[in-house]
Design a protein around this motif. Structure first.
Motif, mmCIF file in Angstrom:
data_model
loop_
_atom_site.group_PDB
_atom_site.id
_atom_site.type_symbol
_atom_site.label_atom_id
_atom_site.label_comp_id
_atom_site.label_asym_id
_atom_site.label_seq_id
_atom_site.Cartn_x
_atom_site.Cartn_y
_atom_site.Cartn_z
ATOM 1 N N GLU A 117 2.866 4.988 -11.109
ATOM 2 C CA GLU A 117 1.669 5.797 -11.356
ATOM 3 C C GLU A 117 0.846 5.949 -10.075
ATOM 4 N N THR A 118 0.738 4.867 -9.305
ATOM 5 C CA THR A 118 -0.028 4.928 -8.056
ATOM 6 C C THR A 118 0.625 5.868 -7.059
ATOM 7 N N ILE A 119 1.952 5.838 -6.977
ATOM 8 C CA ILE A 119 2.660 6.732 -6.059
ATOM 9 C C ILE A 119 2.391 8.189 -6.422
ATOM 10 N N GLU A 120 2.460 8.518 -7.708
ATOM 11 C CA GLU A 120 2.216 9.899 -8.126
ATOM 12 C C GLU A 120 0.780 10.320 -7.845
ATOM 13 N N MET A 121 -0.160 9.415 -8.089
ATOM 14 C CA MET A 121 -1.561 9.727 -7.791
ATOM 15 C C MET A 121 -1.750 9.931 -6.290
ATOM 16 N N ALA A 122 -1.109 9.082 -5.487
ATOM 17 C CA ALA A 122 -1.230 9.182 -4.030
ATOM 18 C C ALA A 122 -0.640 10.491 -3.534
ATOM 19 N N ARG A 123 0.486 10.901 -4.118
ATOM 20 C CA ARG A 123 1.096 12.172 -3.713
ATOM 21 C C ARG A 123 0.179 13.345 -4.041
ATOM 22 N N VAL A 156 0.846 -1.204 0.000
ATOM 23 C CA VAL A 156 0.000 0.000 0.000
ATOM 24 C C VAL A 156 0.870 1.238 0.000
ATOM 25 N N VAL A 157 0.393 2.264 -0.692
ATOM 26 C CA VAL A 157 0.985 3.591 -0.633
ATOM 27 C C VAL A 157 0.121 4.398 0.332
ATOM 28 N N LYS A 158 0.733 4.922 1.383
ATOM 29 C CA LYS A 158 -0.028 5.630 2.409
ATOM 30 C C LYS A 158 0.429 7.081 2.517
ATOM 31 N N ALA A 159 -0.530 7.985 2.650
ATOM 32 C CA ALA A 159 -0.223 9.388 2.907
ATOM 33 C C ALA A 159 0.259 9.528 4.344
ATOM 34 N N SER A 160 1.391 10.195 4.534
ATOM 35 C CA SER A 160 1.919 10.375 5.888
ATOM 36 C C SER A 160 0.934 11.115 6.774
ATOM 37 N N ALA A 161 0.189 12.048 6.195
ATOM 38 C CA ALA A 161 -0.778 12.842 6.967
ATOM 39 C C ALA A 161 -2.174 12.243 6.941
ATOM 40 N N GLY A 162 -2.313 11.037 6.392
ATOM 41 C CA GLY A 162 -3.637 10.426 6.269
ATOM 42 C C GLY A 162 -4.161 9.890 7.575
ATOM 43 N N GLY A 163 -5.348 9.317 7.506
ATOM 44 C CA GLY A 163 -5.980 8.755 8.692
ATOM 45 C C GLY A 163 -7.441 8.485 8.419
ATOM 46 N N GLY A 164 -8.061 7.676 9.306
ATOM 47 C CA GLY A 164 -9.476 7.379 9.163
ATOM 48 C C GLY A 164 -9.811 6.648 7.881
ATOM 49 N N GLY A 165 -8.833 5.888 7.371
ATOM 50 C CA GLY A 165 -9.078 5.131 6.150
ATOM 51 C C GLY A 165 -8.824 5.925 4.873
ATOM 52 N N ALA A 221 -3.670 17.414 -2.006
ATOM 53 C CA ALA A 221 -4.974 18.069 -2.134
ATOM 54 C C ALA A 221 -5.818 17.924 -0.879
ATOM 55 N N ILE A 222 -5.784 16.730 -0.274
ATOM 56 C CA ILE A 222 -6.654 16.462 0.871
ATOM 57 C C ILE A 222 -6.040 16.909 2.184
ATOM 58 N N PHE A 223 -4.737 16.611 2.371
ATOM 59 C CA PHE A 223 -4.102 16.848 3.672
ATOM 60 C C PHE A 223 -3.106 18.005 3.670
ATOM 61 N N GLY A 224 -2.817 18.550 2.480
ATOM 62 C CA GLY A 224 -1.845 19.625 2.415
ATOM 63 C C GLY A 224 -0.426 19.153 2.573
ATOM 64 N N ASP A 225 -0.205 17.851 2.424
ATOM 65 C CA ASP A 225 1.116 17.254 2.591
ATOM 66 C C ASP A 225 1.251 16.108 1.594
ATOM 67 N N PRO A 226 2.152 16.228 0.607
ATOM 68 C CA PRO A 226 2.258 15.198 -0.426
ATOM 69 C C PRO A 226 3.078 13.974 -0.021
ATOM 70 N N THR A 227 3.591 13.965 1.203
ATOM 71 C CA THR A 227 4.480 12.887 1.635
ATOM 72 C C THR A 227 3.740 11.556 1.726
#
Length: 449
Positions: A177-183, A154-163, A188-194
């Motif tokens: 491609e998935t990594i770039e989409m996840a970034r 899985v590619v996970k956003a460092s600032a993600g949470g709650g699924g 966009a969602i968390f203000g952090d592309p990590t």
């Protein structure tokens, strides 16, 4: 202490009632439509902080801090959801001279960054899944790192949470491609592309450990299983987690306390794990730096009032119990009853509750923020109540919960009660062969994916 409650619904009612038992005066910050709510009437006072939209009321940090100061409050309890894990809000509360009921802003910030939390967990001896060494550098050899981890991952956003902020990768061809989409999504969602990479455990169970800390002493209050989820959102929980090997249970409990100690933790927190029944291993997911929705079942099997301990820690810097005081009794199951229509893809079902009958009896607890006549708003989460049932053992708890659900009658809005009845009757639940993706695989039973 005079306590400002920065939340709504059943958790606001829950906090206000415990505060009253402790002789603590409460002020509830409400949106305009919530001024007539059960929570507003339960608190000693309420103050309107904004209009219905959450961004202008329950998420308006300046309005909440200003209201708390104007009402002469000493402390702020954020409940769960909304701003409960927002480090900026916790910092604003502290800078205003108010006591934050929870861990420090720095702890919230560290645990809110999933890659930093993973690193902290590993340093505390908490088992972690095989993954990238910290955040994935844009210039790193992502293909090589992924090969070392193994697929699927899985590619996970460092600032993600709650699924949110999670993307699955099944093979190397879709990795970059998935990594770039996840970034892009993370920015966009968390203000952090990590983002970071982590091994994916198929058919894993979701287990977690409740911890308490006062900065000096750190304890656990057992574990819970939250594997019944829909789209990574918990639906049904139980405590203790069933069918865990003794060694695994001891490891997650002890390492969770070690993580709390390493953080110098203040208040209630939950350390979450994925458990792989295939190899009997558990690994760290994240730490939630707040009271959990499912805290009632821990209270039922331990007899410990977690909100009371939160308030004690905030006001005296000390909790009232030690690890030796924590004893476990029986089994408890919690059903999250939402105003949703399972037959129509779980669409929210706002409206006015015309009539309402909750079950009662030994071992039955209902935490709710609604009553007959309450208006279920489309602006907020659809949770109506948490039905928590405690019995001598798991089989008895399942039977008692089914009976309690049958005795629950709500008219005016659609609810998820039928889903809970169906889930509890499934042989997979009785056998503990379910997993965190089970509901998606049982679409025939749920009536919708």
């Amino acid at each position: 202490m005079k306590l400002f409650i920065a939340n709504r619904g059943e958790i606001a009612v829950r906090i206000a009632r415990t505060a009253r038992e402790m002789g603590i005066e409460t002020v509830l910050g409400v949106s305009e439509p919530d001024a007539e709510s059960l929570a507003a009437r339960t608190a000693d006072h309420y103050v309107v902080v904004g209009p219905a939209q959450a961004t202008a009321s329950y998420l308006n940090q300046d309005a909440l801090v200003t209201a708390a100061l104007e009402q002469g409050c000493d402390a702020v309890h954020p409940g769960y959801g909304f701003l409960s894990e927002n480090a900026d809000f916790a910092r604003k509360v502290a800078e205003a001279g108010l006591t934050w009921v929870g861990p420090t802003a720095d702890t919230i910030s560290m645990m809110g960054n999933k890659s930093l939390a993973r690193e902290a967990a590993a340093n505390a001896g908490v088992p972690v899944l095989k993954g990238s060494d910290g955040p994935l550098d844009p210039e790193a050899d992502a293909v090589g790192i992924a090969r070392a981890i193994g697929y699927p991952l899985v590619v996970k956003a460092s600032a993600g949470g709650g699924g949110r902020g999670i993307r699955f990768v099944h093979d190397e061809g879709e990795l970059l491609e998935t990594i770039e989409m996840a970034r892009g999504e993370a920015a966009a969602i968390f203000g952090d592309p990590t983002v970071y990479l982590e091994r994916f455990v198929e058919h894993a169970r979701h287990v977690e450990v409740q911890v308490l800390g006062d900065g000096t002493n750190f304890i656990h209050l057992g574990d819970r299983d939250c594997s019944m989820q829909r789209r990574s959102q918990k639906v049904l929980e139980e405590a203790p987690a069933p069918n865990l090997p003794d060694a695994v249970r001891a490891t997650i409990r002890e390492s969770s306390v070690a993580l709390a100690r390493q953080c110098g933790y203040h208040g209630a927190g939950t350390v979450e794990f994925l458990y792989d029944p295939g190899n009997h291993e558990a690994a760290f997911i994240e730490m939630n730096t707040r009271i959990q929705v499912e805290h009632p079942i821990t209270e039922q099997i331990t007899g410990v009032d977690l909100v009371r301990e939160q308030l004690l820690i905030a006001s005296t810097r000390s909790m009232s119990i030690s690890q030796d005081d924590v004893h476990f009794s029986g089994h408890a199951i919690e059903c999250r009853i939402n105003a949703e229509d399972p037959s129509h893809h779980f669409f929210p079902s706002p409206g006015t509750i015309r009539s309402l009958d909750w079950p009662s009896g030994e071992g039955i607890r209902v935490d709710t923020g609604v009553e007959a006549g309450s208006v279920v708003s489309p602006y907020y989460d659809s949770l109506l109540a948490k039905l928590a049932v405690h019995a001598a053992d798991r089989d008895a708890a399942i039977a008692a919960t089914l009976a309690a659900l049958e005795a629950t009658h709500i008219e005016g809005v659609k609810t998820t009660v039928p889903v809970h009845l169906a889930l509890l009757a499934r042989p997979e639940f009785a056998e503990v062969s379910h997993h965190s993706k089970f509901i998606e695989t049982a679409a025939d039973l749920m009536g919708a994916k």
